[in-house]
Enzyme design. Structure first.
Site, PDB file in Angstrom:
ATOM      1  N   CYS B   1       0.835  -1.194   0.000  1.00  0.00           N
ATOM      2  CA  CYS B   1       0.000   0.000   0.000  1.00  0.00           C
ATOM      3  C   CYS B   1       0.872   1.247   0.000  1.00  0.00           C
ATOM      4  CB  CYS B   1      -0.878   0.034   1.239  1.00  0.00           C
ATOM      5  SG  CYS B   1      -1.941  -1.386   1.376  1.00  0.00           S
ATOM      6  N   THR B   2       0.310   2.330  -0.474  1.00  0.00           N
ATOM      7  CA  THR B   2       0.967   3.628  -0.370  1.00  0.00           C
ATOM      8  C   THR B   2      -0.055   4.617   0.161  1.00  0.00           C
ATOM      9  OG1 THR B   2       2.335   3.116  -2.302  1.00  0.00           O
ATOM     10  CG2 THR B   2       2.218   5.428  -1.624  1.00  0.00           C
ATOM     11  N   ASN B 178       5.393   0.442   2.916  1.00  0.00           N
ATOM     12  CA  ASN B 178       5.299  -0.639   3.917  1.00  0.00           C
ATOM     13  C   ASN B 178       6.632  -0.840   4.621  1.00  0.00           C
ATOM     14  OD1 ASN B 178       3.395  -1.571   1.415  1.00  0.00           O
ATOM     15  ND2 ASN B 178       2.425  -1.936   3.390  1.00  0.00           N
ATOM     16  N   ARG B 191       8.682   2.087  -3.635  1.00  0.00           N
ATOM     17  CA  ARG B 191       7.603   2.975  -4.086  1.00  0.00           C
ATOM     18  C   ARG B 191       7.704   4.329  -3.406  1.00  0.00           C
ATOM     19  NH1 ARG B 191       3.617   0.166  -1.532  1.00  0.00           N
ATOM     20  NH2 ARG B 191       5.183  -1.334  -0.873  1.00  0.00           N
TER      21      ARG B 191
END
Lengths: 121, 253
Positions: B1-2, B178, B191
């Site tokens: 997730c971001t 994460n 990311r």
């Protein structure tokens, strides 16, 4: 330094969403917290029953690839259903209501709801 | 997730997230996608939780899942949950629960409880910092006023770090993927840097939900695990969620 093979220049005109990275909007629902917990999710889950079954069937298929023995699988499902009864109120009742509305075994809905804890390793 | 929390030059706060899930849970060769990721997309819904016909909070959620992973309490705070991987992970908390030690919170039940019952940013922060958990996590919290934004890094028993917005020091956005902020991300899953690069290019004076959507649409922030993008705005309790796809060439995570 090496460049990430999948990286790209920063996007600047993606909104409003459209094009190949946009798959659609999501439906809106109201959950009435004044209802008993077991009744809150019935409408939503009834609408999404088929999709929920497909996802859970996939997950179980993956699990069955690891646990071939049917007896062990049945024991695991029983254990997960029991785990559901130990969850705090109102979540336990909501999960039971979802399992009933979707016509899916309670243990399967329990495992979906505790995904986070299982996957943080 | 971001997850991203950002503050514009007027002090208005924005919060958004990409929900990434399904790593190693089956690969669909035909569609070049993760099986579970693909199957979660039709389960995404936007939910308005009401009491006495009034909104208590809104969330972007999966049908059949009673906990919360993204939500907004209008006029109070916004909250997203990112997975934190650790050897002392949720499976230990799960084991403890099974053997009868049940004093910790299931992660998404805590976020649901916070969205339902906390009435302010500080109240929510206090609850997220001080509750015992079954699994480690990152809580990304946004508020109403300038400076009200932070990332809380949690182990099961302790708060390891609270990283706040601080525009006076030039920290006008926070990005959480994460990984712990004091460590480099895994070399094959960076990311964080692409998201920061795009936010820096956007600049604080241009930040808004549409420009954050641009950032979350840039590969590899957008990747094969991305189920949806959710945009949250606290002041009017606004939430919008879009299903995503990442056509090839695209990072598998």
């Amino acid at each position: 330094s090496a460049k990430d093979p999948f990286s790209e220049e920063c996007k600047i005109h993606e909104y409003p969403p459209s094009g190949p990275t946009y798959k659609g909007n999501v439906p809106k629902y109201i959950i009435n917290l004044d209802l008993p917990p077991s009744e809150r999710w019935v409408k939503l889950v009834t609408d999404k029953k088929a999709e929920l079954k497909i996802m859970i069937f996939s997950l179980k298929g993956m699990l069955k690839a690891l646990i071939h023995n049917k007896k062990y699988m049945a024991a695991l499902e029983n254990k997960l259903a029991w785990l559901g009864t130990t969850l705090p109120y109102p979540f336990d009742e909501e999960i039971k209501g979802i399992a009933s509305a979707a016509d899916i075994p309670l243990g399967d809905i329990v495992v979906f709801n505790i995904f986070y804890e299982i996957f943080t390793v | 997730c971001t997850s991203i929390v950002a503050e514009d030059t007027t002090g208005k706060l924005y919060h958004a997230r990409n929900l990434d899930f399904g790593l190693f849970l089956g690969w669909d060769i035909k569609n070049s996608s993760w099986t579970v990721t693909k199957e979660l997309k039709p389960l995404m819904v936007s939910v308005d939780f009401q009491r006495n016909n009034k909104t208590v909070f809104k969330s972007s959620n999966l049908a059949g899942y009673v906990g919360m992973i993204s939500g907004v309490k209008p006029g109070a705070f916004s909250l997203t949950l990112n997975e934190r991987f650790s050897v002392d992970g949720g499976y230990i908390g799960l084991f403890e629960w099974i053997v009868g030690q049940r004093d910790g919170w299931w992660m998404s039940f805590l976020t649901r409880n916070v969205l339902e019952n906390c009435t302010s940013y500080e109240d929510a922060k206090d609850r997220l910092v001080n509750s015992k958990l079954l699994a480690p996590a990152y809580f990304i919290l946004g508020g109403m006023k300038s400076g009200e934004g932070c990332i809380i890094t949690r182990s099961r028993s302790a708060t390891l770090d609270i990283w706040p917005l601080d525009t006076k020091k030039g920290i006008w956005y926070l990005v959480e993927t994460n990984y712990d902020r004091w460590k480099d991300p895994f070399v094959l899953d960076n990311r964080r840097d692409p998201a920061m690069k795009c936010l820096n290019q956007t600049m604080q004076e241009n930040i808004s939900l549409p420009t954050i959507y641009n950032v979350l649409s840039t590969k590899p922030v957008l990747n094969k695990l991305t189920v949806s993008t959710t945009l949250l705005e606290v002041s009017d309790g606004h939430i919008e969620t879009y299903l995503r796809d990442c056509p090839d060439p695209c990072s598998p995570w």
